[in-house]
Motif scaffolding. Structure first.
Motif: not given
Length: 241
Positions: A208-233
């Motif tokens: 099943i093909p998956v089409s991929v669009g490009e975006t300049p906007y990166d994100t930070i998914g929250i997986d760790t306590e450090e991720d949470l602190q980075r996004v909070e800041a």
């Protein structure tokens, strides 16, 4: 199009993360508001198996639906919603992506304007620190923008050390047609999916093909306590501007 935010309370690396406070409100609330900011969506639904998340959503006025506790992936949770809510396209936004933007939704829906596209997702240029990080999933696409492979490994490999390969990080946003969701749910967990722990490989492994669009906007998914602190800041810095 409607957006579904799969929301499990059980998470191994960061317990109860969707209800953790981020800049004064639950993490899930940031995601809901960000998705809701898109003018292109007919509806936004939180899909959960948690009574606690259900109560929080109702308290804040976020649309929510209880789904089965047996689902092993967000895609299966979106599939359950698709059985009772009709739409031409279903958008899947992970509940731990507080940096979601309306532009992410727009890029996905732009892919789906082509009626032959069954599944769409997003990529962004990989930052140096993401290239060898197994928590940052990489994607390689063909000349038509379809995914060849998703991996936690560093792909493509630069054998001669030329520095030439452009590497892309996969962002966990998806758009599906109902037929693709039905097909996904009918298939067993695939070998590659199990090996990499990446549900989107079930589509590729079954042709099943998956089409991929490009975006300049990166994100930070929250997986760790450090991720949470980075996004909070980051959020506090944005509010201070």
């Amino acid at each position: 199009a409607i957006a579904v935010i799969p929301a499990r309370l059980a998470s191994t690396r960061l317990p109860r993360k969707l209800l953790r406070s981020l800049a004064g409100e639950p993490l899930l609330g940031h995601v809901y508001r960000s998705v809701h900011s898109s003018p292109l969506l007919h509806d936004v639904i939180v899909a959960t198996d948690s009574d606690e998340i259900l109560q929080v959503c109702r308290h804040h006025g976020w649309k929510v639906q209880i789904t089965s506790a047996a689902h092993r992936s967000g895609t299966e949770r979106v599939h359950e919603i698709a059985q009772s809510v009709a739409a031409d396209v279903y958008i899947n936004v992970q509940g731990d992506e507080p940096m979601t933007r309306a532009e992410h939704i727009a890029t996905l829906l732009n892919l789906m304007k082509d009626p032959s596209v069954q599944v769409g997702t997003l990529k962004t240029r990989a930052a140096t620190e993401s290239i060898n990080d197994p928590n940052a999933v990489k994607v390689v696409t063909d000349t038509a923008g379809r995914a060849l492979y998703f991996s936690r490994a560093t792909i493509p490999f630069d054998r001669d050390g030329t520095g030439e390969p452009r590497r892309y990080k996969h962002l966990g946003f998806y758009a599906y047609r109902k037929d693709a969701l039905d097909r996904f749910a009918s298939l067993p967990e695939s070998w590659l999916e199990r090996s990499e722990r990446l549900e989107q490989l079930r589509f590729l492994e079954n042709g099943i093909p998956v089409s991929v669009g490009e975006t300049p906007y990166d994100t930070i998914g929250i997986d760790t306590e450090e991720d949470l602190q980075r996004v909070e800041a980051l959020l506090r810095a944005q509010r201070a501007q």
